[in-house]
Design a protein around this motif. Structure first.
Motif, PDB file in Angstrom:
ATOM      1  N   VAL A 192       0.585  -1.285  -0.185  1.00  6.53           N
ATOM      2  CA  VAL A 192       0.059  -0.074   0.078  1.00  6.53           C
ATOM      3  C   VAL A 192       0.838   1.204   0.094  1.00  6.53           C
ATOM      4  N   GLY A 193       1.845   1.232   0.829  1.00  2.10           N
ATOM      5  CA  GLY A 193       2.893   2.328   0.742  1.00  2.10           C
ATOM      6  C   GLY A 193       2.026   3.439   1.833  1.00  2.10           C
ATOM      7  N   PRO A 194       2.707   4.747   1.693  1.00  2.08           N
ATOM      8  CA  PRO A 194       2.162   5.829   2.700  1.00  2.08           C
ATOM      9  C   PRO A 194       0.728   6.039   2.716  1.00  2.08           C
ATOM     10  N   VAL A 195      -0.043   5.945   3.715  1.00  3.13           N
ATOM     11  CA  VAL A 195      -1.486   6.110   3.782  1.00  3.13           C
ATOM     12  C   VAL A 195      -1.791   7.546   3.370  1.00  3.13           C
ATOM     13  N   ASP A 196      -0.892   8.716   3.484  1.00  3.89           N
ATOM     14  CA  ASP A 196      -1.331   9.987   3.302  1.00  3.89           C
ATOM     15  C   ASP A 196      -1.273  10.090   1.798  1.00  3.89           C
ATOM     16  N   ASP A 197      -0.551   9.128   0.893  1.00  5.44           N
ATOM     17  CA  ASP A 197      -0.513   9.300  -0.411  1.00  5.44           C
ATOM     18  C   ASP A 197      -1.828   8.597  -1.152  1.00  5.44           C
ATOM     19  N   LEU A 198      -2.780   8.050  -0.211  1.00  5.95           N
ATOM     20  CA  LEU A 198      -3.771   7.484  -1.022  1.00  5.95           C
ATOM     21  C   LEU A 198      -4.935   8.310  -1.382  1.00  5.95           C
ATOM     22  N   GLU A 199      -5.755   7.794  -2.248  1.00  7.77           N
ATOM     23  CA  GLU A 199      -7.226   8.619  -2.336  1.00  7.77           C
ATOM     24  C   GLU A 199      -8.350   7.734  -2.479  1.00  7.77           C
ATOM     25  N   ILE A 218      -8.706  13.924   9.989  1.00 10.22           N
ATOM     26  CA  ILE A 218      -8.460  14.959  11.290  1.00 10.22           C
ATOM     27  C   ILE A 218      -7.364  14.209  12.151  1.00 10.22           C
ATOM     28  N   TRP A 219      -7.921  12.916  12.387  1.00  9.04           N
ATOM     29  CA  TRP A 219      -7.007  11.844  13.259  1.00  9.04           C
ATOM     30  C   TRP A 219      -6.537  10.929  12.253  1.00  9.04           C
ATOM     31  N   ASN A 220      -5.205  10.807  12.054  1.00 11.09           N
ATOM     32  CA  ASN A 220      -4.579   9.895  11.163  1.00 11.09           C
ATOM     33  C   ASN A 220      -4.492   8.598  11.620  1.00 11.09           C
ATOM     34  N   VAL A 221      -4.088   7.759  10.914  1.00  7.30           N
ATOM     35  CA  VAL A 221      -4.107   6.192  11.279  1.00  7.30           C
ATOM     36  C   VAL A 221      -3.167   5.800  12.624  1.00  7.30           C
ATOM     37  N   PRO A 222      -2.266   6.532  12.814  1.00  4.69           N
ATOM     38  CA  PRO A 222      -1.340   6.188  14.030  1.00  4.69           C
ATOM     39  C   PRO A 222      -2.144   6.905  14.978  1.00  4.69           C
ATOM     40  N   ARG A 223      -2.640   8.146  15.171  1.00  3.59           N
ATOM     41  CA  ARG A 223      -3.509   8.716  16.112  1.00  3.59           C
ATOM     42  C   ARG A 223      -4.718   7.885  16.556  1.00  3.59           C
ATOM     43  N   LEU A 224      -5.393   7.242  15.602  1.00  2.00           N
ATOM     44  CA  LEU A 224      -6.549   6.355  15.698  1.00  2.00           C
ATOM     45  C   LEU A 224      -6.107   5.150  16.604  1.00  2.00           C
TER      46      LEU A 224
END
Length: 298
Positions: A192-199, A218-224
């Motif tokens: 998958v790679g970096p989640v921030d690169d996904l759409e 608002i809350w990214n995956v690590p924060r969740l």
């Protein structure tokens, strides 16, 4: 690596990896009668390297010979993030978002497989689609700091958080049978790679309703993961639904819904109101107010 759960034509549950040749049957990696699905057993007892090695020599099944199931058919829990995109907060006219709301639970019995059917229970209530990225936990997680959250992720998949609008509790409005389509694959982080690169994109009857960058959570995956694991222990196979962006809208009998996420896959389901009855609860026209028209895609 893309993993999947399936049932054979004889009704036997199995787990496999998608390859160019077909489905590598990994069922021999999991002992029978564990009380868990083959996928949950696999996640509990096997690491990525062992799975990848087994897939190389495993017998190959024709994808047409099996029926896909949700990647994890039996998570101990599905934890969901409410109002986790600012544009969704605006379209719902909400005063608060996840930072004030925390999370809620969806019943695992609400899972439905890819290519399945969402069944609307009532003919006098509004039901909306909500496309989301789902995270599947691979290692037991309790009080995990954000900088260690990635160590506890086994993979990602597509999810639809189907929702009845109204004033009832979220866990009720979102837990009807068939209200959590998930799949088709469980894709490992290396692919998958970096989640921030996904759409994320979601269509109803071919019309694009939702389009969002996952970096806008608002809350990214690590924060969740850090927050949820501070409230409840997460176990292998548990699912975190990360929230939906703007573009939610009403669905009806006969509709077709598709949600697609970059490098994760495409999930498609139908909608049916066969057997729908009158709602026994009085939450209609209460609670958060969804837009009368679908919010235009930006």
């Amino acid at each position: 690596m893309k993993l999947l759960s399936f049932v054979t034509s004889e009704g036997t549950p199995g787990v496999g990896a998608l390859t160019q040749a077909g489905i590598a049957d990994l069922s021999t990696l999991v002992p029978g009668r564990t009380g868990l699905s083959p996928m949950r057993t696999l996640l509990t007892q096997t690491d990525h390297a062992e799975i990848l090695g087994a897939a190389t020599d495993a017998p190959v099944l024709d994808p047409e010979s099996v029926i896909l199931q949700p990647p994890v058919p039996d998570p101990s829990k599905i934890v969901a993030a409410p109002v986790n995109y600012l544009d969704h907060k605006e379209e719902m006219s909400q005063a608060v978002h996840i930072s004030s709301l925390g999370v809620f639970l969806k019943a695992p019995s609400s899972l439905t497989p890819p290519s399945g059917t969402v069944r609307l229970p009532y003919h006098d209530r509004r039901f909306d689609q909500e496309g989301e990225l789902a995270v599947v936990i691979g290692r037991t997680a309790s009080h995990v700091p954000e900088d260690r959250a990635a160590d506890h992720i086994f993979g990602y998949t597509c999810l639809l958080d189907m929702t009845m609008r109204g004033g009832e509790d979220r866990s009720t409005r979102k837990s009807f049978d068939t209200f959590t389509p998930m799949g088709p694959y469980l894709v490992t982080p290396d692919e998958v790679g970096p989640v921030d690169d996904l759409e994320l994109r979601c269509w109803v009857n071919g019309r694009l309703r939702q389009r969002a960058a996952l970096k806008d959570l608002i809350w990214n995956v690590p924060r969740l993961i850090a927050y949820i694991s501070s409230v409840m222990e997460l176990h292998p196979g548990d699912v975190i639904a990360t929230g939906t962006p703007a573009g939610v809208g009403e669905v009806h009998d006969g509709d077709h819904i598709a949600v697609e996420i970059t490098r994760v896959g495409r999930l498609e389901v139908g909608v049916s109101s066969t057997g729908a009855v009158s709602s026994p609860t009085l939450g209609a026209n209460r609670g958060p107010k969804p837009p009368a028209e679908v919010t235009p895609v930006r």
